[in-house]
Design a protein around this motif. Sequence first.
Motif, PDB file in Angstrom:
ATOM      1  N   CYS A  45       0.841  -1.218   0.000  1.00  0.00           N
ATOM      2  CA  CYS A  45       0.000   0.000   0.000  1.00  0.00           C
ATOM      3  C   CYS A  45       0.867   1.256   0.000  1.00  0.00           C
ATOM      4  O   CYS A  45       1.620   1.495   0.937  1.00  0.00           O
ATOM      5  CB  CYS A  45      -0.916   0.016   1.223  1.00  0.00           C
ATOM      6  SG  CYS A  45      -1.881   1.555   1.303  1.00  0.00           S
ATOM      7  N   PRO A  46       0.763   2.085  -1.032  1.00  0.00           N
ATOM      8  CA  PRO A  46       1.597   3.285  -1.099  1.00  0.00           C
ATOM      9  C   PRO A  46       1.152   4.384  -0.139  1.00  0.00           C
ATOM     10  O   PRO A  46       1.840   5.387   0.015  1.00  0.00           O
ATOM     11  CB  PRO A  46       1.448   3.731  -2.558  1.00  0.00           C
ATOM     12  CG  PRO A  46       0.152   3.171  -3.004  1.00  0.00           C
ATOM     13  CD  PRO A  46      -0.076   1.912  -2.221  1.00  0.00           C
ATOM     14  N   THR A  68      -7.264   5.280  -0.312  1.00  0.00           N
ATOM     15  CA  THR A  68      -7.789   5.996  -1.468  1.00  0.00           C
ATOM     16  C   THR A  68      -8.589   5.086  -2.401  1.00  0.00           C
ATOM     17  O   THR A  68      -9.131   5.544  -3.402  1.00  0.00           O
ATOM     18  CB  THR A  68      -6.646   6.607  -2.292  1.00  0.00           C
ATOM     19  OG1 THR A  68      -5.870   5.534  -2.852  1.00  0.00           O
ATOM     20  CG2 THR A  68      -5.748   7.490  -1.436  1.00  0.00           C
ATOM     21  N   GLY A  69      -8.581   3.775  -2.096  1.00  0.00           N
ATOM     22  CA  GLY A  69      -9.260   2.837  -2.984  1.00  0.00           C
ATOM     23  C   GLY A  69      -8.531   2.590  -4.284  1.00  0.00           C
ATOM     24  O   GLY A  69      -9.127   2.181  -5.280  1.00  0.00           O
ATOM     25  N   GLY A  71      -6.583   0.263  -5.237  1.00  0.00           N
ATOM     26  CA  GLY A  71      -6.683  -1.114  -5.712  1.00  0.00           C
ATOM     27  C   GLY A  71      -5.364  -1.873  -5.758  1.00  0.00           C
ATOM     28  O   GLY A  71      -5.349  -3.057  -6.117  1.00  0.00           O
ATOM     29  N   ILE A  72      -4.268  -1.229  -5.412  1.00  0.00           N
ATOM     30  CA  ILE A  72      -2.965  -1.905  -5.491  1.00  0.00           C
ATOM     31  C   ILE A  72      -2.908  -3.121  -4.573  1.00  0.00           C
ATOM     32  O   ILE A  72      -2.387  -4.179  -4.936  1.00  0.00           O
ATOM     33  CB  ILE A  72      -1.827  -0.899  -5.175  1.00  0.00           C
ATOM     34  CG1 ILE A  72      -1.719   0.115  -6.312  1.00  0.00           C
ATOM     35  CG2 ILE A  72      -0.490  -1.617  -4.931  1.00  0.00           C
ATOM     36  CD1 ILE A  72      -0.743   1.248  -6.064  1.00  0.00           C
ATOM     37  N   CYS A  73      -3.459  -3.004  -3.378  1.00  0.00           N
ATOM     38  CA  CYS A  73      -3.447  -4.154  -2.450  1.00  0.00           C
ATOM     39  C   CYS A  73      -4.301  -5.302  -2.980  1.00  0.00           C
ATOM     40  O   CYS A  73      -4.054  -6.461  -2.637  1.00  0.00           O
ATOM     41  CB  CYS A  73      -3.942  -3.727  -1.070  1.00  0.00           C
ATOM     42  SG  CYS A  73      -5.605  -3.037  -1.079  1.00  0.00           S
ATOM     43  N   THR A  84     -12.090  -3.495  -3.447  1.00  0.00           N
ATOM     44  CA  THR A  84     -12.483  -2.142  -3.082  1.00  0.00           C
ATOM     45  C   THR A  84     -13.940  -1.953  -3.457  1.00  0.00           C
ATOM     46  O   THR A  84     -14.459  -2.608  -4.371  1.00  0.00           O
ATOM     47  CB  THR A  84     -11.635  -1.052  -3.774  1.00  0.00           C
ATOM     48  OG1 THR A  84     -11.982  -1.004  -5.162  1.00  0.00           O
ATOM     49  CG2 THR A  84     -10.154  -1.293  -3.604  1.00  0.00           C
TER      50      THR A  84
HETATM   51  S1  SF4 Z   1      -6.854   0.384  -1.950  1.00  0.00           S
HETATM   52 FE1  SF4 Z   1      -5.325  -0.795  -0.804  1.00  0.00          FE
HETATM   53  S2  SF4 Z   1      -3.343  -0.087  -1.610  1.00  0.00           S
HETATM   54 FE2  SF4 Z   1      -4.870   1.449  -2.208  1.00  0.00          FE
HETATM   55  S3  SF4 Z   1      -4.823   2.972  -0.552  1.00  0.00           S
HETATM   56 FE3  SF4 Z   1      -6.437   1.491  -0.021  1.00  0.00          FE
HETATM   57  S4  SF4 Z   1      -5.413   0.014   1.295  1.00  0.00           S
HETATM   58 FE4  SF4 Z   1      -3.800   1.126   0.215  1.00  0.00          FE
END
Ligand code: SF4
Length: 160
Positions: A45-46, A68-69, A71-73, A84
């Motif tokens: 998660c950035p 922020t949603g 989606g990287i995770c 998400t």
């Molecule tokens: S969607 Fe996942 S990677 Fe992106 S900000 Fe939220 S928790 Fe972090």
Amino acid sequence: MLNTNGVPEKKLVLSKFPDRELLLKPKAITECYEDIPCNPCATSCPFDAIYIGEDINTQPVVDFEKCTGCGICVYNCPGLAIFTVQELDSTNARFKIPFELRPLPEKGETWSGVNRAGEIITEVLIEKVSLKATHDKTALVQVLVPVEYINYFITIRRQI
Ligand code: SF4
Ligand code: SF4
């Protein structure tokens, strides 16, 4: 029941969701219910929005204020345990889900929406499919889902 048939009860599912007003913006939901040694969600998660802490067996906790949603995770979770969700309006919710089956869906297609018990509950619209080299073969599929299924929808199935 999670321990008998692998299906989490609604109370458990809801414990992973934020208050509904926070879902007006996209947020990550981590359906990770076991204490397992795993943490790619937190390390990928950035925005430092997923916390596991020093004990890698601890279940992840999302800081919904930071998330922020993006989606990287979602595509970094080896257990496909994250999606998400955003409540767009009184009609639709937008999900980004991990998807590893082939062939992939295509933008504009209608697929079946499936619940955590594997039952078809609705029809959903495929809005976008993303699969980059950094995804390690896990596609990120953006889906439009009727909002009444916001706590029930979990994945998609091709219509036959
Ligand atoms: S969607 Fe996942 S990677 Fe992106 S900000 Fe939220 S928790 Fe972090
Ligand atoms: S990466 Fe996925 S399976 Fe691993 S701890 Fe995070 S949510 Fe759970």
